[in-house]
Enzyme design. Structure first.
Site, PDB file in Angstrom:
ATOM      1  N   HIS A  82     -20.802 -25.903  -7.656  1.00  0.00           N
ATOM      2  CA  HIS A  82     -20.825 -24.805  -6.744  1.00  0.00           C
ATOM      3  C   HIS A  82     -21.662 -23.440  -7.732  1.00  0.00           C
ATOM      4  CE1 HIS A  82     -22.864 -23.452  -3.285  1.00  0.00           C
ATOM      5  NE2 HIS A  82     -21.715 -22.194  -3.388  1.00  0.00           N
ATOM      6  N   ASP A 161     -19.513 -22.413  10.333  1.00  0.00           N
ATOM      7  CA  ASP A 161     -19.776 -21.353   9.410  1.00  0.00           C
ATOM      8  C   ASP A 161     -21.188 -21.090   9.472  1.00  0.00           C
ATOM      9  OD1 ASP A 161     -19.499 -20.120   6.768  1.00  0.00           O
ATOM     10  OD2 ASP A 161     -20.920 -21.329   6.266  1.00  0.00           O
ATOM     11  N   ARG A 168     -21.111 -12.555  11.559  1.00  0.00           N
ATOM     12  CA  ARG A 168     -20.941 -11.775  10.761  1.00  0.00           C
ATOM     13  C   ARG A 168     -22.263 -10.574   9.753  1.00  0.00           C
ATOM     14  NH1 ARG A 168     -18.829 -14.953   6.577  1.00  0.00           N
ATOM     15  NH2 ARG A 168     -18.107 -13.716   4.310  1.00  0.00           N
ATOM     16  N   SER A 183     -15.864 -19.861   3.522  1.00  0.00           N
ATOM     17  CA  SER A 183     -17.244 -20.318   4.385  1.00  0.00           C
ATOM     18  C   SER A 183     -17.583 -21.282   2.849  1.00  0.00           C
ATOM     19  CB  SER A 183     -18.334 -18.908   3.904  1.00  0.00           C
ATOM     20  OG  SER A 183     -19.641 -19.272   4.729  1.00  0.00           O
ATOM     21  N   LYS A 187     -17.662 -25.854   3.356  1.00  0.00           N
ATOM     22  CA  LYS A 187     -19.290 -26.402   2.825  1.00  0.00           C
ATOM     23  C   LYS A 187     -19.406 -27.315   1.940  1.00  0.00           C
ATOM     24  CE  LYS A 187     -21.828 -22.915   3.527  1.00  0.00           C
ATOM     25  NZ  LYS A 187     -22.871 -21.718   3.334  1.00  0.00           N
TER      26      LYS A 187
END
Lengths: 442, 442
Positions: A82, A161, A168, A183, A187
């Site tokens: 990721h 999230d 936010r 966050s 995921k």
């Protein structure tokens, strides 16, 4: 348990328990905790932070707010990669084939992108016919057969999230390491991977402008991954200028294919070798970084990776002749060649502005409903540290709508600094964070 | 201007401009700024504070959110006194007469109380017939004629404060000096006084438990008052135990009348002399504190203050014979005499718990709609530092409903500590804050 007591506790710098964290995340997700209390708590977290245990508990609470994907139908250790997001980042496309060609299962679930260019699915959809719309059974079956599959995220992963991020965004509580790390990791972990390689970008085109901050974020995410028992490694990599030479969708697929053909720019190749090697390491396919890099290079040199890529695209409906003639992927109506207005060294190619330039041409979307133009994009002919003479081409701009060129050119011009003095490009790999600690390389 | 930018600015510790402060207060009051952004900003203010200029601007913005009372129909300098709230505090009732008897106009506008006992209007309504329901013309006319009037607040003063307070209450952002100071001062300044004497309570029965915090709050409020050109003085006074000997409504009016008759407990008399003298000083009636104290004592000794009080009650419809026989004001069905269970010195009479005890009997309200029982209350026979023998009466409890006694007794017992060792009561005056600085006396 009362929300006001949790806010007081964090406000006074105390550590929240697992039960308290579950209370506010599930309460917020189920709309029992109102926005105004959540935002007060987020601001208190911004100032007082969260320790390792709190951050792991926060991540788990967010994961538990939605579905968790079960990849147990797939044989072997599933390693996911990721990236925190950069400009010109086509590594996922190339790495899939490089790792699968080493007999490591690549079970990639991806969403669509919001930003300067599309997400991985958007990019591969530049190949006519390609589809990521697979059932979980077909998805798993394909990985078991050819080691690689790319599916769309259809399940409701980490819905808390999404709600938290939206809040936010409007309350100035985005830039806190624990909140960012939980966050991202919630995921990822909900997607079912066994082990995770993180590419944490740093520089003008990245979320983390500062290298130290990027290491801190990497550490927080590695702590979360290992905290929930999933081996995680973070590589801190450069995003001062775009990665490789291309920015767009089809044109980035072209560059990824070029890499598989052994014709990639050095920064992109180095990053793919590095990330790929860590993926092989975590998958227990190799035992040293050097060995991994050798294996990655080998499947490029012997053509195996390209072959895997072709099979993968074919399995998911893509037209194969685009892989033989990938330049068709960025065939636009118009091409503009932007040339140097004076002699000099390239001092700056601001990644964020170049990303915006691609977005202006139609390569990305700011809202979910926008249609992407898969063919538009930029091809850099020079990068930081190169010398140009007046009139040399610096970038080729591929575009389909004349009215968009002016704005794109303005952004590109703003991104570029030419100077009499030489400046070397930054190294592509700044360092690695593992559970053993961090190692700085730049 | 955008709210998110204002939150970022304060979050990063920067100073907000007058325009930014007006933007968020008016935006919030008019429901253009949502609760969740306001609460994030309040939490940032909690951590980063506000300087003197910001606090003055905040106060002005809150004042501007509603009506401002115009007292220009009243001749002379109008000096108002305000207390941050304590248990057994009947000074406003006595001071009105003490100051008016010195030919200084007392134009008092008061709300109804929420808490252990009623507000000043509730207390005076213990006198049958008394009403604070006056038109602004009649109110002004009465001050011009007899120097004193008490009106109810009918206008919409500082509505932004009500909204902000409700939000602070549920987001753990109550206890910040700038926010408290601007809340108190905005209401005071909107009430139209020319000069203000503040009684800042400190101790177990006060909002500010800590003496240093009380001085800091006093300074912040004095800065605001002087910042908007209205001479303001804050007296920091003790609230470890109830003020005087009585807690209730009618029974507190009785004690105030006793004071005007020269029969008050020492702590109450000292505080009234001190506050009254500062009111005379600010009204430019005297030039030293000592002179003011002398004048206050004189109108007690010569009966002028009692006379003024009678005229005032008569003018507003009250039955005068209650002033001659004020013990009628707390004539309840039952009286319970609580006695010492052992010999010892009184070490503690926790003001907050005794306030709750009075509330339990029916002397106060937690919600606006509650009816107050004007006659119930407590009469302390002993205070901190006194020695009692087993069986001596410590408090008389006046009550009308038998079922309420048990709970009230439990609270009183909890408030009381008897010890073999002597402990002196704290001084009633801890110090003074003026624009020249602070002076500590304890």
């Amino acid at each position: 348990m009362k929300m006001i007591d949790i806010i007081y506790k964090k406000r006074n710098g105390e550590i929240l328990t697992k039960e308290e964290i579950n209370y506010f995340i599930h309460g917020y997700n189920e709309e029992r905790v109102p926005d105004y209390q959540m935002s007060a708590l987020l601001m208190a977290i911004y100032y007082k932070g969260m320790n390792k245990t709190e951050t792991v508990n926060l991540t788990n609470a967010i994961i538990d707010s939605g579905d968790i994907i079960d990849l147990s139908l797939i044989n072997g250790l599933k390693v996911d990669k990721h990236s925190t997001g950069g400009v010109g980042d086509k590594t996922t496309i190339a790495l899939g084939a490089l790792v699968a060609a080493n007999n490591v299962p690549v079970a990639k679930l991806s969403g669509r992108g919001l930003g300067h260019t599309g997400g991985t699915i958007d990019k591969l959809e530049a190949i006519p016919g390609f589809s990521a719309d697979l059932s979980i059974e077909k998805f798993a079956d394909q990985v078991n057969k050819i080691n690689i599959s790319l599916g769309g995220q259809t399940k409701d992963l980490a819905p808390a999230d999404k709600k938290l991020y939206a809040l936010r965004d409007v309350t100035a509580t985005i830039d806190n390491i624990s909140l960012i790390a939980s966050s991202v990791m919630s995921k990822k972990l909900a997607s079912g991977a066994d082990r995770i390689v993180l590419d944490v970008k740093t520089g003008s085109g990245a979320f983390m402008k500062d290298i130290d901050e990027a290491f801190a974020l990497g550490k927080a995410m590695v702590d979360i991954g290992n905290g929930v028992g999933k081996d995680t490694v973070a590589i801190i990599t450069d995003m001062e200028q775009p990665l490789g030479n291309t920015i767009g969708n089809g044109i980035e697929v072209w560059e990824a294919i070029q890499l598989l053909k052994g014709k990639a720019p050095e920064d992109l190749l180095e990053l793919c070798r590095y990330l790929g090697s860590y993926m092989l390491l975590l998958a227990e396919k190799v035992s040293t970084l050097e060995e991994g890099m050798k294996e990655i290079q080998e499947v490029i040199d012997n053509g195996k990776a390209l072959e895997v890529f072709k099979t993968f695209i074919k399995c998911q409906g893509g037209e194969i002749h685009y892989i033989d003639k990938p330049e068709l992927l960025y065939k636009t109506k118009y091409v503009y060649e932007y040339t140097a207005i004076k002699d000099g060294y390239i001092h700056q190619l601001d990644a964020e502005l170049i990303g915006k330039c691609a977005l202006t041409l139609g390569a990305g979307r700011l809202e979910k409903s926008t249609e992407i133009d898969h063919k538009v994009g930029l091809e850099l002919q020079k990068k930081i540290g190169n010398y140009v003479k007046k009139g040399d081409i610096i970038v080729k701009i591929y575009y389909n709508e004349k009215r968009k060129l002016d704005e794109a050119l303005k952004l590109f011009e703003k991104s570029l600094v030419l100077s009499d003095e030489f400046k070397a490009a930054r190294k592509i790999i700044h360092g690695v964070v593992t559970k053993e600690g961090e190692k700085r390389l730049s």
